[in-house]
Design a protein around this motif. Structure first.
Motif, PDB file in Angstrom:
ATOM      1  N   MET A   1      -4.585  -0.128  -4.697  1.00 30.64           N
ATOM      2  CA  MET A   1      -4.948   1.097  -3.585  1.00 30.64           C
ATOM      3  C   MET A   1      -6.657   0.785  -2.640  1.00 30.64           C
ATOM      4  O   MET A   1      -7.142   0.489  -1.860  1.00 30.64           O
ATOM      5  CB  MET A   1      -4.733   2.404  -3.034  1.00 30.64           C
TER       6      MET A   1
ATOM      7  N   TYR B   1      -6.025  -3.348   4.383  1.00 32.93           N
ATOM      8  CA  TYR B   1      -5.032  -2.331   4.883  1.00 32.93           C
ATOM      9  C   TYR B   1      -5.573  -1.617   6.644  1.00 32.93           C
ATOM     10  O   TYR B   1      -4.880  -1.611   6.965  1.00 32.93           O
ATOM     11  CB  TYR B   1      -4.212  -1.292   3.989  1.00 32.93           C
TER      12      TYR B   1
ATOM     13  N   TYR C   1       0.522  -0.979  -0.168  1.00 31.00           N
ATOM     14  CA  TYR C   1       0.349   0.116   0.702  1.00 31.00           C
ATOM     15  C   TYR C   1       1.094   1.212  -0.021  1.00 31.00           C
ATOM     16  O   TYR C   1       0.774   2.372  -0.611  1.00 31.00           O
ATOM     17  CB  TYR C   1      -1.137   0.239   1.321  1.00 31.00           C
TER      18      TYR C   1
ATOM     19  N   ARG D   1      -6.925  -1.704   0.137  1.00 28.00           N
ATOM     20  CA  ARG D   1      -8.012  -1.023   1.621  1.00 28.00           C
ATOM     21  C   ARG D   1      -8.547  -1.666   2.246  1.00 28.00           C
ATOM     22  O   ARG D   1      -8.181  -1.597   3.680  1.00 28.00           O
ATOM     23  CB  ARG D   1      -9.069   0.031   1.108  1.00 28.00           C
TER      24      ARG D   1
END
Length: 658
Positions: A210, A217, A158, A214
């Motif tokens: 991303m 993360y 990320y 997400r």
């Protein structure tokens, strides 16, 4: 032959001072964009507190707004089982950001672990844990994960995607601006085209990565959860997910801009039509670029903290200025190394664009520095400030190199008469290519790149009689000679060589600088860290509107002189409060003492000591009603315990009340 020396220091000091101011503003701005992570500033019960009875709920207070889910706050009993009801309560009021979770009834004594994980308003995940005890501390079997939230392989991927998105955005926007404003003929240059198109592809792929990462993360940290549709759906409902989706849509419009720029615009020959198309591209490109920059400003740092209505447009301007400077610098570097020549006027125009970008960085950087750093102590005493100091050093180097590049640019923009009259010396070509070299037309505008083949003229009559293989060989020789000639012409210009080297060094430092900037965007800024340090109180400090529960061990030194005083002040705020004191032996049984006294002192306001003499209710239990706390602050509570006629001691603890 002319002799060229390096530019000497001492000229253009006024502009150098402006550049230095821009440097400081850019650095103190921290990241491109400005940052403000949330931090846990308080809890009830506090970390390490020992309360007499089980609380009804656990409350957490944050420095700014956070996004809570059903499992954001978990309370685990000594055996690791859930002790909370799982129902998150929103207790926010005004500027106070507070959330709580209810506890189950009938919790036994022991040490409980509060584990929390959430996402701050600037899109970064935060997590932590602390313990409190009911009755008395006990052993606990709770084991929290060692990996920090947002860390591990998912965090690494990320972070790389974030770095690439910043860098590719700068090249995409700065490259388009460089072609439109500085070097319109560069729209037909293959190296420039490839650079800008690759930047678009990189930004698109990084945004998709991303979006997929997400959920893990901010949650599980497992790479396999990247393709969890339920997690992806949850991400799309968040502010960050909406921003990433909007960025992808805007990149579709950016693709159209790139296609027109390197297609229709590059092929236009009519000056009026080209000028009109350039105006349309400039207007549309500015709107798209501002929109893409806005996806960072609206979802991350600028959208939270103080003055978000001002910070967001300032952040967009900051990003666009960085892109125009560093992105244009990248395309200029490619043009200097991969094309035969960049127009001298183009380099001079870029120098003016870069200087204008620096002026914008001055204004936006000064504001952002005040907004997220706040004080000189935060610059030196926090990790964020220390990273800023590293960035300051890198930018100081970049400033010096940029100044040197500007001096080389001035020499390019003002060629000496000798350069115009003295032809460049050309070394002899390869013997086998002599005839081919004579047949190659020299380029006029120098806009062709090295990989492009020179247009072949009509081959000599004797070459037309050879076979196709020999003709192809001669064509390759002619192309090689033309490429060699263009390279000699490019390298024979000492000013251009000096500019290429200084721009290359400047770009290398910019790459490292961008890496430091990316780290800054994921680091808690100094203002927030200092605020958390000021509001966080060790031990059993009180949270507003909640009882004060503290534990005070004592030893008078006499017979039966050891024990613990448990003090409870309810409701723990300004005004009247009920005071309860429980005196216990080390084994937890009540201890009967002849006398116990309490005093409250607010040293910051020179208030007190305010004495309180409680009444004995039963063995080990003393109480006083109507205890007045006149004002909020950090109060010093002193408890004097007398265990015999001659043995007594005074113990104290600071707590926040009100």
């Amino acid at each position: 032959m002319t002799t060229t020396t390096a530019p000497r220091l001492g000229a253009a000091w006024a502009r150098l001072l402006v550049l230095a101011a821009a440097l400081l503003g850019t650095l103190l701005a921290g990241a491109a964009p400005a940052s403000a992570h949330a931090a846990l500033t308080g809890s009830d019960p506090k970390d390490g507190a020992v309360v007499a009875t089980a609380p009804k709920e656990v409350n957490l207070t944050f420095s700014e707004q956070v996004a809570m889910s059903a499992d954001s706050i978990r309370v685990l009993d000594p055996s690791g089982r859930r002790a909370d009801t799982g129902e998150i309560r929103d207790l926010c009021s005004g500027s106070v950001v507070r959330y709580g979770v209810g506890l189950r009834a009938g919790l036994p004594d022991g040490t409980y672990t509060v584990a929390w994980q959430t996402v701050s308003a600037d899109s970064h995940p935060i997590a932590g844990a602390f313990t409190f005890s009911i009755g008395a501390p006990s052993a606990t079997s709770v084991a929290l994960p060692d990996q920090n939230v947002g860390g591990g392989p998912v965090g690494a991927f990320y972070g790389i995607a974030r770095y690439l998105s910043y860098a590719s955005f700068a090249v995409l926007v700065g490259g388009g601006a460089f072609v439109l404003i500085c070097w319109p003929r560069g729209a037909g240059s293959r190296p420039v085209q490839r650079t800008v198109v690759r930047a678009w592809l990189t930004l698109t792929v990084a945004t998709l990565v991303m979006l997929l990462l997400r959920s893990p993360y901010t949650g599980s940290g497992e790479l396999s959860d990247a393709f969890d549709l339920a997690g992806l759906k949850a991400v799309l409902e968040t502010k960050t997910g909406a921003a990433l989706t909007s960025r992808l849509l805007l990149l579709g419009a950016a693709a159209l801009f790139v296609a027109v720029l390197f297609g229709s615009y590059a092929r236009r020959t009519d000056p009026k039509e080209k000028k009109d198309l350039a105006f349309g591209l400039g207007l549309g490109g500015t709107v798209v670029a501002a929109g893409i920059a806005g996806t960072w400003a609206l979802a991350e740092h600028a959208s939270t903290g103080i003055q978000p209505g001002i910070a967001m447009p300032v952040d967009i301007l900051h990003l666009l200025a960085v892109a125009a400077w560093l992105g244009g610098l990248t395309v200029l570097l490619v043009a200097l190394y991969r094309t035969t020549a960049v127009d001298r006027s183009a380099v001079e125009r870029f120098s003016k664009v870069a200087f204008a970008s620096v002026l914008v960085l001055v204004a936006t950087g000064v504001y952002q520095s005040w907004r997220q750093v706040g004080s000189w102590s935060a610059l030196t005493d926090t990790r964020y400030g220390q990273l800023l100091l590293v960035k300051i050093g890198l930018m100081a180097v970049l400033l010096g190199i940029a100044w040197t590049s500007r001096r080389w640019t001035q020499r390019l923009a003002d060629p000496t008469p000798a350069e115009e009259t003295i032809p460049a010396e050309e070394p002899a070509a390869h013997p086998n290519a002599a005839r081919a070299e004579d047949s190659v037309e020299k380029p006029v505008d120098g806009s062709a790149d090295e990989s492009a083949e020179a247009p072949a003229e009509a081959a000599p009559a004797e070459e037309q009689e050879v076979g196709p293989e020999r003709a192809a060989q001669l064509a390759r020789q002619r192309a090689a000679v033309a490429t060699a000639r263009r390279k000699r012409e490019r390298d024979s210009d000492p000013e251009r060589t000096g500019l290429r080297r200084s721009v290359l060094t400047e770009a290398a430092v910019a790459v490292v600088l961008l890496a430091v900037t990316t780290v800054l965007t994921s680091t808690e800024p100094g203002r927030t860290e200092e605020e958390a340090g000021r509001t966080g109180v060790a031990g059993s400090a009180a949270v507003p509107d909640r009882p004060v529960d503290i534990r005070l061990p004592f030893d008078t030194g006499g017979v039966d002189g050891k024990g613990v005083v448990r003090l409870s002040l309810d409701p723990g705020r300004t005004g009247a409060n009920a005071l309860h004191l429980f005196v216990e032996r080390p084994n937890g049984k009540p201890l009967d003492v002849p006398e116990i006294k309490v005093a409250f002192t607010l040293e910051a306001k020179a208030v007190g000591p305010l004495p309180v003499v409680p009444d004995r209710i039963q063995t080990g239990h003393w109480t006083a009603s109507g205890v007045q706390i006149p004002m909020p602050g950090e109060w010093k509570i002193q408890v004097t315990v007398r265990t015999s006629d001659i043995d007594q001691t005074t113990i104290a603890k600071n707590v926040k009340i009100g």
